[in-house]
Design an enzyme around this catalytic site. Structure first.
Site, PDB file in Angstrom:
ATOM      1  N   LYS A  22       0.843  -1.214   0.000  1.00 21.75           N
ATOM      2  CA  LYS A  22       0.000   0.000   0.000  1.00 21.75           C
ATOM      3  C   LYS A  22       0.868   1.250   0.000  1.00 21.75           C
ATOM      4  O   LYS A  22       0.667   2.171  -0.796  1.00 21.75           O
ATOM      5  CB  LYS A  22      -0.903   0.013   1.249  1.00 21.75           C
ATOM      6  CG  LYS A  22      -1.524   1.376   1.565  1.00 21.75           C
ATOM      7  CD  LYS A  22      -2.373   1.355   2.812  1.00 21.75           C
ATOM      8  CE  LYS A  22      -1.660   1.615   4.117  1.00 21.75           C
ATOM      9  NZ  LYS A  22      -1.378   3.026   4.442  1.00 21.75           N
ATOM     10  N   ASN A  23       1.854   1.274   0.915  1.00 18.99           N
ATOM     11  CA  ASN A  23       2.622   2.513   1.076  1.00 18.99           C
ATOM     12  C   ASN A  23       3.629   2.745  -0.049  1.00 18.99           C
ATOM     13  O   ASN A  23       4.164   3.842  -0.186  1.00 18.99           O
ATOM     14  CB  ASN A  23       3.315   2.537   2.443  1.00 18.99           C
ATOM     15  CG  ASN A  23       2.308   2.769   3.565  1.00 18.99           C
ATOM     16  OD1 ASN A  23       1.146   3.091   3.293  1.00 18.99           O
ATOM     17  ND2 ASN A  23       2.728   2.610   4.800  1.00 18.99           N
ATOM     18  N   CYS A 117      -4.086  13.058  13.323  1.00 14.95           N
ATOM     19  CA  CYS A 117      -4.853  11.826  13.177  1.00 14.95           C
ATOM     20  C   CYS A 117      -4.627  10.973  14.414  1.00 14.95           C
ATOM     21  O   CYS A 117      -3.934  11.393  15.333  1.00 14.95           O
ATOM     22  CB  CYS A 117      -4.475  11.091  11.897  1.00 14.95           C
ATOM     23  SG  CYS A 117      -2.858  10.357  11.969  1.00 14.95           S
ATOM     24  N   ARG A 122       1.415  14.729  13.144  1.00 14.95           N
ATOM     25  CA  ARG A 122       1.859  14.526  11.755  1.00 14.95           C
ATOM     26  C   ARG A 122       1.943  15.808  10.922  1.00 14.95           C
ATOM     27  O   ARG A 122       1.198  15.989   9.961  1.00 14.95           O
ATOM     28  CB  ARG A 122       0.972  13.486  11.076  1.00 14.95           C
ATOM     29  CG  ARG A 122       0.946  12.169  11.835  1.00 14.95           C
ATOM     30  CD  ARG A 122       0.206  11.101  11.114  1.00 14.95           C
ATOM     31  NE  ARG A 122       0.932  10.572   9.981  1.00 14.95           N
ATOM     32  CZ  ARG A 122       0.442   9.648   9.165  1.00 14.95           C
ATOM     33  NH1 ARG A 122      -0.764   9.175   9.361  1.00 14.95           N
ATOM     34  NH2 ARG A 122       1.154   9.197   8.161  1.00 14.95           N
ATOM     35  N   ASP A 309       5.058   0.864  11.953  1.00 18.05           N
ATOM     36  CA  ASP A 309       3.819   0.255  11.450  1.00 18.05           C
ATOM     37  C   ASP A 309       3.616  -1.184  11.921  1.00 18.05           C
ATOM     38  O   ASP A 309       2.586  -1.789  11.635  1.00 18.05           O
ATOM     39  CB  ASP A 309       3.782   0.305   9.912  1.00 18.05           C
ATOM     40  CG  ASP A 309       3.579   1.722   9.398  1.00 18.05           C
ATOM     41  OD1 ASP A 309       3.166   2.589  10.194  1.00 18.05           O
ATOM     42  OD2 ASP A 309       3.840   1.963   8.207  1.00 18.05           O
ATOM     43  N   ARG A 401      -8.428  -0.390   5.288  1.00 17.47           N
ATOM     44  CA  ARG A 401      -7.587   0.612   4.611  1.00 17.47           C
ATOM     45  C   ARG A 401      -6.258   0.013   4.183  1.00 17.47           C
ATOM     46  O   ARG A 401      -5.651   0.465   3.225  1.00 17.47           O
ATOM     47  CB  ARG A 401      -7.296   1.782   5.567  1.00 17.47           C
ATOM     48  CG  ARG A 401      -8.506   2.573   5.956  1.00 17.47           C
ATOM     49  CD  ARG A 401      -8.107   3.745   6.797  1.00 17.47           C
ATOM     50  NE  ARG A 401      -7.213   4.615   6.050  1.00 17.47           N
ATOM     51  CZ  ARG A 401      -6.707   5.736   6.512  1.00 17.47           C
ATOM     52  NH1 ARG A 401      -7.000   6.125   7.720  1.00 17.47           N
ATOM     53  NH2 ARG A 401      -5.915   6.474   5.774  1.00 17.47           N
TER      54      ARG A 401
HETATM   55  N1  EPU Z   1       7.382  14.708  10.527  1.00 17.00           N
HETATM   56  C1  EPU Z   1       7.614  16.052  10.790  1.00 17.00           C
HETATM   57  N2  EPU Z   1       7.458  16.962   9.783  1.00 17.00           N
HETATM   58  C2  EPU Z   1       7.121  16.573   8.528  1.00 17.00           C
HETATM   59  C3  EPU Z   1       6.909  15.230   8.242  1.00 17.00           C
HETATM   60  C4  EPU Z   1       7.048  14.301   9.272  1.00 17.00           C
HETATM   61  O1  EPU Z   1       7.923  16.417  11.927  1.00 17.00           O
HETATM   62  O2  EPU Z   1       7.005  17.451   7.646  1.00 17.00           O
HETATM   63  C5  EPU Z   1       7.515  13.726  11.593  1.00 17.00           C
HETATM   64  C6  EPU Z   1       6.243  12.951  11.849  1.00 17.00           C
HETATM   65  O3  EPU Z   1       5.349  13.631  12.691  1.00 17.00           O
HETATM   66  C7  EPU Z   1       6.777  11.674  12.447  1.00 17.00           C
HETATM   67  C8  EPU Z   1       8.069  11.457  11.687  1.00 17.00           C
HETATM   68  O4  EPU Z   1       8.430  12.736  11.171  1.00 17.00           O
HETATM   69  O5  EPU Z   1       7.053  11.862  13.803  1.00 17.00           O
HETATM   70  C9  EPU Z   1       8.009  10.470  10.558  1.00 17.00           C
HETATM   71  O6  EPU Z   1       6.864  10.703   9.748  1.00 17.00           O
HETATM   72  P1  EPU Z   1       6.843  10.420   8.195  1.00 17.00           P
HETATM   73  O7  EPU Z   1       6.740  11.710   7.467  1.00 17.00           O
HETATM   74  O8  EPU Z   1       7.970   9.514   7.817  1.00 17.00           O
HETATM   75  O9  EPU Z   1       5.441   9.631   8.029  1.00 17.00           O
HETATM   76  P2  EPU Z   1       4.528   9.688   6.733  1.00 17.00           P
HETATM   77  O10 EPU Z   1       5.388   9.808   5.544  1.00 17.00           O
HETATM   78  O11 EPU Z   1       3.435  10.664   6.914  1.00 17.00           O
HETATM   79  C10 EPU Z   1       4.557   7.126   6.221  1.00 17.00           C
HETATM   80  C11 EPU Z   1       3.572   6.000   6.143  1.00 17.00           C
HETATM   81  C12 EPU Z   1       3.080   5.666   7.544  1.00 17.00           C
HETATM   82  C13 EPU Z   1       4.290   5.271   8.398  1.00 17.00           C
HETATM   83  C14 EPU Z   1       5.330   6.409   8.382  1.00 17.00           C
HETATM   84  C15 EPU Z   1       6.608   6.066   9.106  1.00 17.00           C
HETATM   85  C16 EPU Z   1       2.511   6.158   4.004  1.00 17.00           C
HETATM   86  C17 EPU Z   1       1.289   6.447   3.211  1.00 17.00           C
HETATM   87  N3  EPU Z   1       2.446   6.369   5.307  1.00 17.00           N
HETATM   88  O12 EPU Z   1       3.876   8.238   6.781  1.00 17.00           O
HETATM   89  O13 EPU Z   1       2.236   4.540   7.412  1.00 17.00           O
HETATM   90  O14 EPU Z   1       3.892   5.030   9.723  1.00 17.00           O
HETATM   91  O15 EPU Z   1       5.670   6.736   7.015  1.00 17.00           O
HETATM   92  O16 EPU Z   1       7.181   4.924   8.584  1.00 17.00           O
HETATM   93  O17 EPU Z   1       3.505   5.738   3.445  1.00 17.00           O
HETATM   94  C18 EPU Z   1       0.459   3.086   7.983  1.00 17.00           C
HETATM   95  O18 EPU Z   1       0.634   2.504   6.898  1.00 17.00           O
HETATM   96  O19 EPU Z   1      -0.261   2.630   8.891  1.00 17.00           O
HETATM   97  C19 EPU Z   1       1.124   4.371   8.214  1.00 17.00           C
HETATM   98  C20 EPU Z   1       0.709   5.241   9.127  1.00 17.00           C
END
Ligand code: EPU
Length: 422
Positions: A22-23, A117, A122, A309, A401
């Protein structure tokens, strides 16, 4: 809203095939925006998040449909709208990754600012910082991020680290925008997750020039245009990990097909350390447990560390360990909605800031529980497989999801999960 009625305890045995990731799929769907024409994605899982992302792409003007063998076809010849509406973004934060591609293709993008969320705040500040470094002008208006490139995007050296390390979708956004920027971009502290490597490989198939794939230093030589591609997404390492834990928690034995152990070494190592055998097999692995579960200390980290995850699912397993474990969450420090629900099933968990102390118990006892987010609900299903009695999990839409019809995958190998629509 569907519920699951899960009879336990059961012992799983047999073979399960792991679906496409998915991701990995979601940012690759966004990448289709970059190249006018018809892209074909293979091994795309049939999940509500994927359908919602398809709706988002249709709102932009893309045609999205099913091809042969269940392939997903995205025709992005026409993009006549560059707005990602709140109505979709609030339901799926991954929508934010249309920002970079829209900006690169159309010179302008408006995407609703995602809110918090169930797993935390996030923020998207790093996404915006990276795009600004490429020359985008960005401001917020009525809850929308408005990004424009009056003079086009220009390559640059960008540090993309944040307070919790790298960002997965932030890297995806900046990487996609940089493929069409003028000159060379270097992303330092890029996310190394296999899903980002898969996106980069897909972009290279489309004609991008990216090197350093899989490392924290991505180098992108901008090109004038990209072409649509036919691309197969990688297997879902989180689904695979969930099935591995299902074998372990039920003292069973599962053969997982379509699983890349090399993407999951932290999880495999953690399972082996607590007494679960994981052996590689043709195109997958065999996971089994015969003896007791040993306690462990687990810390979630960006890849190649233990994935956040799988934190909830691993916690469900450690609940039954012979001794005390500690789980520290270093990616989303508030991602513990499952703790109270697992305690309703007679687990002994105590949250201490970004950590949970798990005092092992002999048995889990079935109870009605509520799913709060995707991975937390997977943990409750796993707990239900091992618990004595009938566990009722409500709000199953969360699990849909990220896991395609999980009951139809696990019931043939011994689970007793019944989906009901009250
Ligand atoms: N963060 C910031 N600023 C930003 C972006 C992120 O402070 O601009 C922080 C976040 O709050 C968090 C950390 O950095 O503490 C890492 O977040 P990241 O941006 O890597 O998460 P994401 O890209 O929004 C993806 C996956 C998530 C998974 C995370 C971490 C997808 C669609 N989502 O989210 O997947 O937990 O990476 O590996 O790829 C799930 O599938 O259940 C899921 C939540």
């Amino acid at each position: 809203m569907d519920i699951f009625r899960i009879e336990g305890p059961v012992q799983l045995s047999g073979a399960v095939a792991v679906n496409g990731s998915k991701n990995a799929t979601l940012p690759i769907m966004a990448a289709a925006i970059l190249a006018a024409g018809k892209s074909t994605l293979k091994s795309v899982p049939r999940l509500s998040d994927i359908f919602l992302f398809a709706r988002l792409l249709r709102q932009l003007g893309c045609k999205v449909g099913k091809g042969q063998n269940g392939d997903l076809c995205i025709d992005s010849t026409t993009i006549d709208n560059s707005v990602g509406e709140y109505e979709i973004v609030r339901r799926m934060r991954a929508s934010i990754c249309i920002l970079g591609p829209l900006l690169a293709r159309c010179g302008r993008a408006e995407v609703s600012m995602p809110g918090g969320c169930a797993i935390g705040d996030r923020p998207v500040d790093i996404h915006l910082r990276g795009l600004r470094e490429l020359g985008a002008q960005i401001h917020l208006k009525k809850g929308y991020i408005i990004a424009e490139t009056p003079n086009g995007l220009k390559g640059k050296e960008i540090f993309l680290g944040g307070p919790f390390g790298s960002t997965v979708l932030g890297t995806a956004n900046v990487l996609m925008a940089a493929t069409l920027a003028k000159g060379k971009t270097v992303i330092e502290s890029a996310a190394c997750e296999p899903e980002i490597a898969d996106l980069a490989n897909c972009l290279n198939t489309m004609g991008a020039k990216i090197s350093g794939i899989g490392s924290p230093r991505l180098i992108i030589d901008g090109v004038k245009q990209l072409r649509p591609a036919v691309y197969q997404v990688i297997p879902d390492r989180i689904e695979a990990g969930t099935f591995m834990i299902a074998a372990a928690i039920t003292k069973g034995r599962l053969q997982l097909n379509n699983c890349r152990l090399e993407d999951m070494m932290a999880v495999v190592n953690a399972l082996r350390n607590i007494g679960v055998t994981v052996e590689s097999a043709d195109n997958g692995c065999v996971v089994a447990r015969n003896g007791p579960i040993k306690p462990a200390d687990i810390t979630t980290q960006p890849y190649p560390g233990f994935p956040t995850d799988l934190q909830a699912q691993f916690m469900a397993l450690l609940v039954l360990a012979e001794g005390n474990s500690v789980i520290i969450e270093k990616v989303f420090p508030d991602r513990f909605m499952h703790v109270a629900e697992l305690n309703r099933m007679a687990a002994n968990l105590r949250k201490e800031g970004p950590a949970v102390i798990v005092a092992g118990v002999k048995n889990l006892i079935a109870a009605p529980v509520m799913a709060s987010d995707l991975r937390a609900s997977a943990a409750l299903v796993l707990a239900g497989l091992a618990a004595q009695g009938t566990t009722v999990v409500s709000r199953v839409y969360h699990i849909d999801r990220g896991y395609e019809r999980i009951e139809e995958r696990l019931n043939p190998v011994g689970a007793k999960i019944n989906r009901e629509s009250p």
